[in-house]
Design a protein around this motif. Structure first.
Motif, PDB file in Angstrom:
ATOM      1  N   GLU A  60       2.649   8.469  -0.798  1.00 55.46           N
ATOM      2  CA  GLU A  60       1.905   7.836  -1.892  1.00 55.46           C
ATOM      3  C   GLU A  60       2.217   6.341  -1.975  1.00 55.46           C
ATOM      4  OE1 GLU A  60      -0.436   9.212  -4.096  1.00 55.46           O
ATOM      5  OE2 GLU A  60      -0.370  10.830  -2.620  1.00 55.46           O
ATOM      6  N   CYS A  61       3.468   5.977  -1.692  1.00 51.44           N
ATOM      7  CA  CYS A  61       3.834   4.558  -1.688  1.00 51.44           C
ATOM      8  C   CYS A  61       3.122   3.822  -0.565  1.00 51.44           C
ATOM      9  CB  CYS A  61       5.346   4.400  -1.554  1.00 51.44           C
ATOM     10  SG  CYS A  61       6.265   4.937  -3.013  1.00 51.44           S
ATOM     11  N   LYS A  62       3.036   4.453   0.604  1.00 45.43           N
ATOM     12  CA  LYS A  62       2.310   3.846   1.718  1.00 45.43           C
ATOM     13  C   LYS A  62       0.842   3.650   1.350  1.00 45.43           C
ATOM     14  CE  LYS A  62       5.073   5.486   5.632  1.00 45.43           C
ATOM     15  NZ  LYS A  62       5.066   6.332   6.848  1.00 45.43           N
ATOM     16  N   VAL A 114       0.404   0.702  -1.010  1.00 46.10           N
ATOM     17  CA  VAL A 114       0.474  -0.597  -0.333  1.00 46.10           C
ATOM     18  C   VAL A 114      -0.828  -0.873   0.412  1.00 46.10           C
ATOM     19  CG1 VAL A 114       1.643  -1.895   1.499  1.00 46.10           C
ATOM     20  CG2 VAL A 114       2.984  -0.608  -0.162  1.00 46.10           C
ATOM     21  N   ILE A 115      -1.366   0.139   1.071  1.00 43.10           N
ATOM     22  CA  ILE A 115      -2.626  -0.022   1.806  1.00 43.10           C
ATOM     23  C   ILE A 115      -3.767  -0.369   0.846  1.00 43.10           C
ATOM     24  CG2 ILE A 115      -4.358   1.215   3.175  1.00 43.10           C
ATOM     25  CD1 ILE A 115      -1.964   2.770   4.430  1.00 43.10           C
ATOM     26  N   LYS A 116      -3.845   0.337  -0.272  1.00 43.46           N
ATOM     27  CA  LYS A 116      -4.915   0.090  -1.252  1.00 43.46           C
ATOM     28  C   LYS A 116      -4.775  -1.298  -1.883  1.00 43.46           C
ATOM     29  CE  LYS A 116      -7.262   3.912  -1.129  1.00 43.46           C
ATOM     30  NZ  LYS A 116      -8.651   3.922  -0.699  1.00 43.46           N
ATOM     31  N   ALA A 117      -3.551  -1.721  -2.158  1.00 44.14           N
ATOM     32  CA  ALA A 117      -3.341  -3.056  -2.731  1.00 44.14           C
ATOM     33  C   ALA A 117      -3.766  -4.140  -1.741  1.00 44.14           C
ATOM     34  CB  ALA A 117      -1.880  -3.239  -3.127  1.00 44.14           C
ATOM     35  N   ASP A 118      -3.443  -3.942  -0.481  1.00 44.13           N
ATOM     36  CA  ASP A 118      -3.844  -4.878   0.559  1.00 44.13           C
ATOM     37  C   ASP A 118      -5.372  -4.936   0.661  1.00 44.13           C
ATOM     38  OD1 ASP A 118      -2.624  -6.363   3.103  1.00 44.13           O
ATOM     39  OD2 ASP A 118      -4.453  -5.337   3.734  1.00 44.13           O
ATOM     40  N   GLU A 119      -6.002  -3.793   0.603  1.00 42.39           N
ATOM     41  CA  GLU A 119      -7.465  -3.714   0.655  1.00 42.39           C
ATOM     42  C   GLU A 119      -8.093  -4.411  -0.551  1.00 42.39           C
ATOM     43  OE1 GLU A 119     -10.551  -0.067   0.105  1.00 42.39           O
ATOM     44  OE2 GLU A 119      -8.967   0.234   1.586  1.00 42.39           O
ATOM     45  N   MET A 120      -7.489  -4.245  -1.718  1.00 39.72           N
ATOM     46  CA  MET A 120      -8.011  -4.882  -2.929  1.00 39.72           C
ATOM     47  C   MET A 120      -7.917  -6.403  -2.818  1.00 39.72           C
ATOM     48  SD  MET A 120      -6.883  -4.341  -6.901  1.00 39.72           S
ATOM     49  CE  MET A 120      -7.171  -2.600  -6.823  1.00 39.72           C
ATOM     50  N   LEU A 121      -6.806  -6.906  -2.298  1.00 38.96           N
ATOM     51  CA  LEU A 121      -6.661  -8.349  -2.118  1.00 38.96           C
ATOM     52  C   LEU A 121      -7.672  -8.860  -1.100  1.00 38.96           C
ATOM     53  CD1 LEU A 121      -5.149 -10.967  -2.765  1.00 38.96           C
ATOM     54  CD2 LEU A 121      -3.555 -10.381  -0.925  1.00 38.96           C
ATOM     55  N   PHE A 122      -7.895  -8.112  -0.037  1.00 41.66           N
ATOM     56  CA  PHE A 122      -8.870  -8.491   0.986  1.00 41.66           C
ATOM     57  C   PHE A 122     -10.274  -8.587   0.389  1.00 41.66           C
ATOM     58  CE2 PHE A 122     -11.813  -6.939   4.390  1.00 41.66           C
ATOM     59  CZ  PHE A 122     -11.820  -8.098   5.138  1.00 41.66           C
ATOM     60  N   LYS A 123     -10.676  -7.601  -0.399  1.00 43.36           N
ATOM     61  CA  LYS A 123     -11.999  -7.626  -1.025  1.00 43.36           C
ATOM     62  C   LYS A 123     -12.127  -8.792  -2.004  1.00 43.36           C
ATOM     63  CE  LYS A 123     -13.069  -2.716  -0.670  1.00 43.36           C
ATOM     64  NZ  LYS A 123     -13.277  -1.464  -1.413  1.00 43.36           N
ATOM     65  N   THR A 124     -11.075  -9.052  -2.744  1.00 39.39           N
ATOM     66  CA  THR A 124     -11.096 -10.162  -3.700  1.00 39.39           C
ATOM     67  C   THR A 124     -11.254 -11.496  -2.984  1.00 39.39           C
ATOM     68  OG1 THR A 124      -9.698  -8.911  -5.231  1.00 39.39           O
ATOM     69  CG2 THR A 124      -9.806 -11.288  -5.552  1.00 39.39           C
ATOM     70  N   LEU A 125     -10.512 -11.685  -1.906  1.00 42.32           N
ATOM     71  CA  LEU A 125     -10.612 -12.935  -1.151  1.00 42.32           C
ATOM     72  C   LEU A 125     -11.999 -13.088  -0.523  1.00 42.32           C
ATOM     73  CD1 LEU A 125      -7.083 -13.129   0.510  1.00 42.32           C
ATOM     74  CD2 LEU A 125      -7.993 -14.573  -1.321  1.00 42.32           C
ATOM     75  N   ASN A 172       0.610  -3.584   7.828  1.00 41.63           N
ATOM     76  CA  ASN A 172       0.287  -3.401   9.244  1.00 41.63           C
ATOM     77  C   ASN A 172       1.255  -2.425   9.907  1.00 41.63           C
ATOM     78  OD1 ASN A 172      -1.953  -5.035   9.229  1.00 41.63           O
ATOM     79  ND2 ASN A 172      -0.862  -6.852   9.957  1.00 41.63           N
ATOM     80  N   ASN A 173       2.535  -2.494   9.551  1.00 46.84           N
ATOM     81  CA  ASN A 173       3.507  -1.536  10.089  1.00 46.84           C
ATOM     82  C   ASN A 173       3.157  -0.114   9.673  1.00 46.84           C
ATOM     83  OD1 ASN A 173       5.030  -3.498  11.368  1.00 46.84           O
ATOM     84  ND2 ASN A 173       6.420  -3.769   9.641  1.00 46.84           N
ATOM     85  N   ILE A 174       2.724   0.050   8.430  1.00 48.31           N
ATOM     86  CA  ILE A 174       2.342   1.378   7.952  1.00 48.31           C
ATOM     87  C   ILE A 174       1.149   1.907   8.744  1.00 48.31           C
ATOM     88  CG2 ILE A 174       1.361   2.632   5.985  1.00 48.31           C
ATOM     89  CD1 ILE A 174       2.972   0.710   4.170  1.00 48.31           C
ATOM     90  N   ILE A 175       0.168   1.052   8.971  1.00 44.31           N
ATOM     91  CA  ILE A 175      -1.060   1.471   9.654  1.00 44.31           C
ATOM     92  C   ILE A 175      -0.828   1.741  11.133  1.00 44.31           C
ATOM     93  CG2 ILE A 175      -3.377   0.685  10.363  1.00 44.31           C
ATOM     94  CD1 ILE A 175      -3.279   1.427   7.464  1.00 44.31           C
ATOM     95  N   HIS A 176      -0.108   0.866  11.810  1.00 40.55           N
ATOM     96  CA  HIS A 176      -0.009   0.933  13.262  1.00 40.55           C
ATOM     97  C   HIS A 176       1.169   1.748  13.778  1.00 40.55           C
ATOM     98  CE1 HIS A 176      -3.305  -1.836  13.587  1.00 40.55           C
ATOM     99  NE2 HIS A 176      -2.682  -2.710  12.811  1.00 40.55           N
ATOM    100  N   ASP A 177       2.163   1.996  12.954  1.00 44.53           N
ATOM    101  CA  ASP A 177       3.327   2.757  13.393  1.00 44.53           C
ATOM    102  C   ASP A 177       3.458   4.017  12.537  1.00 44.53           C
ATOM    103  OD1 ASP A 177       5.706   3.683  14.407  1.00 44.53           O
ATOM    104  OD2 ASP A 177       6.939   2.057  13.593  1.00 44.53           O
ATOM    105  N   PRO A 178       3.090   5.169  13.069  1.00 45.54           N
ATOM    106  CA  PRO A 178       3.154   6.398  12.264  1.00 45.54           C
ATOM    107  C   PRO A 178       4.586   6.804  11.883  1.00 45.54           C
ATOM    108  CG  PRO A 178       2.477   6.884  14.524  1.00 45.54           C
ATOM    109  CD  PRO A 178       2.586   5.410  14.404  1.00 45.54           C
ATOM    110  N   ASP A 179       5.577   6.300  12.604  1.00 44.90           N
ATOM    111  CA  ASP A 179       6.960   6.642  12.308  1.00 44.90           C
ATOM    112  C   ASP A 179       7.624   5.631  11.377  1.00 44.90           C
ATOM    113  OD1 ASP A 179       6.805   8.880  13.963  1.00 44.90           O
ATOM    114  OD2 ASP A 179       7.316   7.699  15.748  1.00 44.90           O
ATOM    115  N   TYR A 180       6.868   4.670  10.884  1.00 42.30           N
ATOM    116  CA  TYR A 180       7.438   3.635  10.017  1.00 42.30           C
ATOM    117  C   TYR A 180       7.916   4.259   8.712  1.00 42.30           C
ATOM    118  CZ  TYR A 180       7.903  -0.657   7.308  1.00 42.30           C
ATOM    119  OH  TYR A 180       8.393  -1.672   6.533  1.00 42.30           O
ATOM    120  N   ARG A 181       9.159   3.964   8.345  1.00 36.23           N
ATOM    121  CA  ARG A 181       9.747   4.489   7.111  1.00 36.23           C
ATOM    122  C   ARG A 181       9.687   3.408   6.043  1.00 36.23           C
ATOM    123  NH1 ARG A 181       9.689   9.569   7.440  1.00 36.23           N
ATOM    124  NH2 ARG A 181      11.360   9.780   5.949  1.00 36.23           N
ATOM    125  N   LEU A 182       8.999   3.683   4.982  1.00 32.97           N
ATOM    126  CA  LEU A 182       8.856   2.737   3.875  1.00 32.97           C
ATOM    127  C   LEU A 182       9.745   3.199   2.728  1.00 32.97           C
ATOM    128  CD1 LEU A 182       7.260   0.284   2.714  1.00 32.97           C
ATOM    129  CD2 LEU A 182       5.685   1.956   1.749  1.00 32.97           C
TER     130      LEU A 182
END
Length: 169
Positions: free
Chosen positions: A85-87, A90-101, A137-147
């Motif tokens: 859920e934390c991952k 972070v993804i949704k927040a990044d997407e929201m900033l992208f849409k805003t920009l 980007n680490n969350i998206i591209h690395d499935p083993d990334y620990r957040l």
């Protein structure tokens, strides 16, 4: 001079000019009625007036209420404490900033391109946003990334500050 002004304001045309004058007056009134009917029928005028009224009364740009609701959902995901859920938060927040920009005219294919167009004058914490975007980007591209929860909270705080600086929140 008085004769010229009276001729311009109320010319007394006869023949074809008189008929043409009447036709154009009727055509103008018909087109004016058509424009008013179209504005009322399509509700465009009402929608624009409501948007303006909402902006004036709330001192915030139109659409901020929707962003605030989405942000509340992101914060709820973060509060669960689950890594997945934390991952997602972070993804949704990044997407929201992208849409805003993008809406603000700093468009690009990805957030990285949008951030490259920004300066510290438009977004003071741009370096922190770039670090948060790297986490995404680490969350998206690395499935083993620990957040960790702390990393996620810090990233969400950075996105929240950026959206607040951009007056989207």
């Amino acid at each position: 001079m008085d004769q010229l002004i009276s001729f311009i304001l109320s010319p007394n045309f006869s023949g074809w000019f008189g008929i043409l004058r009447v036709v154009f007056v009727i055509l103008s009134l018909a087109l004016l009625w058509l424009i008013i009917a179209a504005l009322v029928k399509t509700s465009w005028l009402k929608r624009m007036a409501l948007w303006d009224l909402q902006e004036i009364l709330t001192y915030r740009p139109f659409g901020v209420r929707k962003i605030v609701k989405q942000w509340r959902v992101i914060k709820e995901k973060l509060e669960t404490g689950q890594e997945s859920e934390c991952k997602l938060a972070v993804i949704k927040a990044d997407e929201m900033l992208f849409k805003t920009l993008n809406k603000m005219g700093f468009g690009g294919k990805a957030l990285g391109e949008c951030l490259a167009k920004l300066t510290t004058a438009s977004l003071p914490d741009i370096e922190d946003v770039k670090l948060a975007h790297r986490i995404r980007n680490n969350i998206i591209h690395d499935p083993d990334y620990r957040l960790t929860l702390e990393e996620a909270k810090k990233a969400i705080e950075v996105y929240e500050k950026a959206l607040t600086d951009l007056q989207a929140l």
